[in-house]
Design an enzyme around this catalytic site. Sequence first.
Site, PDB file in Angstrom:
ATOM      1  N   PHE A 103     -11.372  -7.844  49.836  1.00  0.00           N
ATOM      2  CA  PHE A 103     -11.768  -6.719  48.672  1.00  0.00           C
ATOM      3  C   PHE A 103     -10.296  -6.187  48.477  1.00  0.00           C
ATOM      4  O   PHE A 103      -9.553  -4.604  48.324  1.00  0.00           O
ATOM      5  CB  PHE A 103     -12.551  -5.789  49.406  1.00  0.00           C
ATOM      6  CG  PHE A 103     -13.545  -6.569  49.778  1.00  0.00           C
ATOM      7  CD1 PHE A 103     -15.187  -6.583  49.878  1.00  0.00           C
ATOM      8  CD2 PHE A 103     -13.700  -6.459  51.419  1.00  0.00           C
ATOM      9  CE1 PHE A 103     -16.051  -6.697  50.013  1.00  0.00           C
ATOM     10  CE2 PHE A 103     -14.285  -6.684  52.529  1.00  0.00           C
ATOM     11  CZ  PHE A 103     -15.992  -7.231  52.145  1.00  0.00           C
ATOM     12  N   HIS A 104      -9.602  -6.681  47.742  1.00  0.00           N
ATOM     13  CA  HIS A 104      -8.332  -6.670  46.706  1.00  0.00           C
ATOM     14  C   HIS A 104      -8.190  -6.699  45.089  1.00  0.00           C
ATOM     15  O   HIS A 104      -7.059  -7.665  45.372  1.00  0.00           O
ATOM     16  CB  HIS A 104      -7.540  -7.293  47.913  1.00  0.00           C
ATOM     17  CG  HIS A 104      -7.399  -7.209  48.948  1.00  0.00           C
ATOM     18  ND1 HIS A 104      -6.573  -8.098  50.008  1.00  0.00           N
ATOM     19  CD2 HIS A 104      -7.630  -5.777  49.963  1.00  0.00           C
ATOM     20  CE1 HIS A 104      -6.547  -7.595  50.968  1.00  0.00           C
ATOM     21  NE2 HIS A 104      -6.888  -6.286  50.978  1.00  0.00           N
ATOM     22  N   PRO A 105      -9.148  -6.613  44.927  1.00  0.00           N
ATOM     23  CA  PRO A 105      -9.599  -6.621  43.369  1.00  0.00           C
ATOM     24  C   PRO A 105      -7.752  -5.596  42.528  1.00  0.00           C
ATOM     25  O   PRO A 105      -8.018  -4.818  42.888  1.00  0.00           O
ATOM     26  CB  PRO A 105     -10.371  -6.231  42.722  1.00  0.00           C
ATOM     27  CG  PRO A 105     -11.161  -5.421  43.956  1.00  0.00           C
ATOM     28  CD  PRO A 105     -10.383  -5.516  44.903  1.00  0.00           C
ATOM     29  N   ASP A 126      -7.712 -11.246  43.022  1.00  0.00           N
ATOM     30  CA  ASP A 126      -7.425 -11.050  44.225  1.00  0.00           C
ATOM     31  C   ASP A 126      -7.850 -11.964  45.720  1.00  0.00           C
ATOM     32  O   ASP A 126      -7.287 -12.714  45.109  1.00  0.00           O
ATOM     33  CB  ASP A 126      -9.782 -11.162  44.932  1.00  0.00           C
ATOM     34  CG  ASP A 126     -10.681 -10.213  45.524  1.00  0.00           C
ATOM     35  OD1 ASP A 126      -9.246  -9.731  46.330  1.00  0.00           O
ATOM     36  OD2 ASP A 126     -11.622 -10.256  45.600  1.00  0.00           O
ATOM     37  N   HIS A 127      -7.296 -11.639  46.663  1.00  0.00           N
ATOM     38  CA  HIS A 127      -7.229 -12.433  47.456  1.00  0.00           C
ATOM     39  C   HIS A 127      -8.511 -13.127  48.656  1.00  0.00           C
ATOM     40  O   HIS A 127      -9.338 -12.186  49.498  1.00  0.00           O
ATOM     41  CB  HIS A 127      -6.261 -11.472  49.026  1.00  0.00           C
ATOM     42  CG  HIS A 127      -5.300 -11.034  48.430  1.00  0.00           C
ATOM     43  ND1 HIS A 127      -4.636 -10.218  48.614  1.00  0.00           N
ATOM     44  CD2 HIS A 127      -3.919 -11.850  48.048  1.00  0.00           C
ATOM     45  CE1 HIS A 127      -3.438 -10.645  48.388  1.00  0.00           C
ATOM     46  NE2 HIS A 127      -2.395 -11.414  47.895  1.00  0.00           N
TER      47      HIS A 127
END
Length: 540
Positions: A471-473, A296-297
């Site tokens: 919110f980049h899983p 994630d970021h």
Amino acid sequence: MDRFDYIIVGAGTAGCVLANRLSKDPSKRVLLLEAGKKDNYFWIDIPVGYLYTIGNPRTDWCFETEPEAGLNGRSIGYARGKVLGGCSSINAMIYMRGQKSDYDHWAELGNRGWGWSDVLPIFRRSEDYQHGSDDFHGSGGELRVEERRVNWEILDVWRDAAEQCGIPKIDEFNRGDNFGNAYFQMNQRTGKRWSATRAFLDNVRNRPNLTIMTEATAETLILEKQGDGLTTTGVQLIHKGERQQIFADAEVILAAGAIASPQLLQLSGIGTADQLQAHGIPVHHTLPGVGQNLQDHLQIRTIYQVDNTVTLNQRARTPWGMAMMGLEYFFNKTGPLTMPPSQLGAFAKSDPSQPSANIEWHVQPLSLDKFGSPLHRYNAITPSVCNLRPSSRGTVTLKSANPHDAPAIAPNYLSTTDDLDVAVAGLRYTREIMAAPALAPFNPTELKPGPEIQSEDDLKRAAGDLGTTIFHPVGTCKMGPRHDTNAVVDDELRVHGIKGLRVIDASIMPTITSGNTNAPTVMIAERGAEFIRRDHGHSR
């Protein structure tokens, strides 16, 4: 109603694309399952509505991470779309493909057909670019890409400051090398959110061979022993309180995202034996990579108070200001209500040894203590900096055998020396930009982390205090060759060792892309649909 050719689990970005492409052949019966409700909530179509959809149990699963050592023991909210359109109905709307090196690396890992030259035509095919087609963009596709519809003086000046610090102004991202600073382009159409539902589903939902079921939670996959192996033949689900089994004559496709897709595999007895047995789940197929490789970021949100300009903090401070913004949107579809969370971006290297840009800023003309809190009463901006290629890896694992219980989400942020070093470099680079001559007339004052935070150890601690997800899983059903013991699917997205089952969503990314992940998910779904249509003899 109990048999289809394809069952697609999850009607988020990937699921909507798949439903469109697979139902194009009228001889193929397609079922699209969504655990959330219909996307008829007022705030979904209004871009700034993410303020009212994220954290809202009507549209968000409202997950939380496990306490994170790298975040100094904090748990953080982990929004995932709980509505038709999935995360594309609540996300930042930023259209960002990543960089050429991201996809060339996927190919180097043994994933045939996933290099930049392979995927660029797929991106172009889906796209309806505001400025028309060229070597990098497409027109006439379903996914509308447009420029921003509101301007802020402070963001224009921040661009000047970034350029003074070695990050040049560029026209746009998405051409393969994102080094530079530019305004983000967005999935909007004339000021309205252009979700995957609007793009790919609305225009085909009346096809007689496409069935869409909302409020339908998949509980487990139906697996049968056929010959010398397992075949997925259907899905057991709960639909509005009623349990039923539905069967697929061709394939079951998991498109539920990086959290729910590995969870459903584990609930179905596919994963690591000891983890499944701990919850009393029979082990049907050992696949150690399921739920591993979570990436994630992590954004580190710095805040600077500014003078002699207007930010959203001021415009939204009074009922009159709010009313004026509402009227501007109602009549013109312009102004702050069209804003994504971030309008301006910049990409750079955290140190010269990096092969390509590895940090990104999302710059917001606003500030608040945390997402969901009121805006501050003073004018301020939030330059958030994130590591685009984190080396930390986390997990998604079951908390129980109950499919209605949230899984344990442990991103394991800032767990490597490299990630801590990049975090510190990002904070220092942000300070350099904020001290550039272009910003001097606006008297920027650092509020977070604060000018007293100077040492390496203090900056690392501050990164843990200020860090939160963008919110980049991705990555929890990793794509890779069979000899990769952590791989879950092959390069045609078929689950290793099980027939009739694919995973087609962001969970298949072997490594995270450089930026927002919605556009890459569209591309992944387009590729997955190509594989399926070829394998099952589609006529259109």
